[in-house]
Design a protein around this motif. Structure first.
Motif, PDB file in Angstrom:
ATOM      1  N   VAL A  41      17.540   6.798  38.907  1.00 51.79           N
ATOM      2  CA  VAL A  41      17.860   6.097  40.144  1.00 51.79           C
ATOM      3  C   VAL A  41      18.112   7.138  41.218  1.00 51.79           C
ATOM      4  CG1 VAL A  41      19.476   4.535  41.281  1.00 51.79           C
ATOM      5  CG2 VAL A  41      18.812   4.119  38.908  1.00 51.79           C
ATOM      6  N   ASP A  42      17.173   7.223  42.167  1.00 54.93           N
ATOM      7  CA  ASP A  42      17.253   8.224  43.226  1.00 54.93           C
ATOM      8  C   ASP A  42      17.524   7.635  44.601  1.00 54.93           C
ATOM      9  OD1 ASP A  42      16.638  10.302  41.425  1.00 54.93           O
ATOM     10  OD2 ASP A  42      14.505   9.870  41.627  1.00 54.93           O
ATOM     11  N   ASP A  43      17.276   6.335  44.766  1.00 55.30           N
ATOM     12  CA  ASP A  43      17.444   5.703  46.058  1.00 55.30           C
ATOM     13  C   ASP A  43      17.699   4.208  45.859  1.00 55.30           C
ATOM     14  OD1 ASP A  43      14.950   4.644  45.365  1.00 55.30           O
ATOM     15  OD2 ASP A  43      13.852   5.927  46.734  1.00 55.30           O
ATOM     16  N   LEU A  44      17.856   3.496  46.945  1.00 57.62           N
ATOM     17  CA  LEU A  44      18.178   2.072  46.867  1.00 57.62           C
ATOM     18  C   LEU A  44      17.063   1.271  46.204  1.00 57.62           C
ATOM     19  CD1 LEU A  44      20.358   0.043  47.557  1.00 57.62           C
ATOM     20  CD2 LEU A  44      19.365  -0.177  49.833  1.00 57.62           C
ATOM     21  N   ARG A  45      15.838   1.584  46.527  1.00 55.48           N
ATOM     22  CA  ARG A  45      14.699   0.871  45.934  1.00 55.48           C
ATOM     23  C   ARG A  45      14.662   1.043  44.416  1.00 55.48           C
ATOM     24  NH1 ARG A  45       9.668  -0.010  49.108  1.00 55.48           N
ATOM     25  NH2 ARG A  45      11.095   0.930  50.548  1.00 55.48           N
ATOM     26  N   SER A  46      14.872   2.257  43.930  1.00 54.55           N
ATOM     27  CA  SER A  46      14.862   2.479  42.478  1.00 54.55           C
ATOM     28  C   SER A  46      16.087   1.846  41.821  1.00 54.55           C
ATOM     29  CB  SER A  46      14.750   3.966  42.139  1.00 54.55           C
ATOM     30  OG  SER A  46      15.842   4.702  42.636  1.00 54.55           O
ATOM     31  N   ALA A  47      17.209   1.744  42.551  1.00 55.71           N
ATOM     32  CA  ALA A  47      18.382   1.052  42.010  1.00 55.71           C
ATOM     33  C   ALA A  47      18.083  -0.425  41.803  1.00 55.71           C
ATOM     34  CB  ALA A  47      19.584   1.224  42.944  1.00 55.71           C
ATOM     35  N   PHE A  48      17.406  -1.053  42.782  1.00 53.67           N
ATOM     36  CA  PHE A  48      17.023  -2.465  42.623  1.00 53.67           C
ATOM     37  C   PHE A  48      16.095  -2.653  41.436  1.00 53.67           C
ATOM     38  CE2 PHE A  48      17.547  -3.200  47.461  1.00 53.67           C
ATOM     39  CZ  PHE A  48      18.895  -3.440  47.296  1.00 53.67           C
TER      40      PHE A  48
END
Length: 83
Positions: free
Chosen positions: A5-12
């Motif tokens: 998880v590197d950013d908000l998109r990858s967290a979603f």
């Protein structure tokens, strides 16, 4: 499912891969009057202000007013995956 998880998109994307850890209500909410109440009911699963309930994260995609606004709440609500 990647645990990277590197950013908000990858967290979603990460949360979508874990059953029940990301809620995206389809109802349109008023950001000034309804957002917190809907999150407490749908996301946190309670109706009291100080919840100790873990997860799920909630993403609101439909608002009265700004057409492109989105709000994410509770992204770090579950210590199991946040660690």
């Amino acid at each position: 499912m990647s645990n990277n998880v590197d950013d908000l998109r990858s967290a979603f994307e990460f949360l979508r891969g874990i059953s029940g850890q990301l809620v995206e209500p389809v109802v349109e909410v008023d950001p000034e009057a309804e957002l917190c109440g809907v999150y407490r009911h749908v996301g946190a699963g309670v109706t009291v202000p100080r919840s100790t309930h873990e997860g799920p994260a909630t993403v609101f995609n439909h608002f009265k007013g700004p057409p492109d606004a989105r709000v994410a709440v509770g992204l770090l609500a579950s210590p199991e995956w946040a660690a």
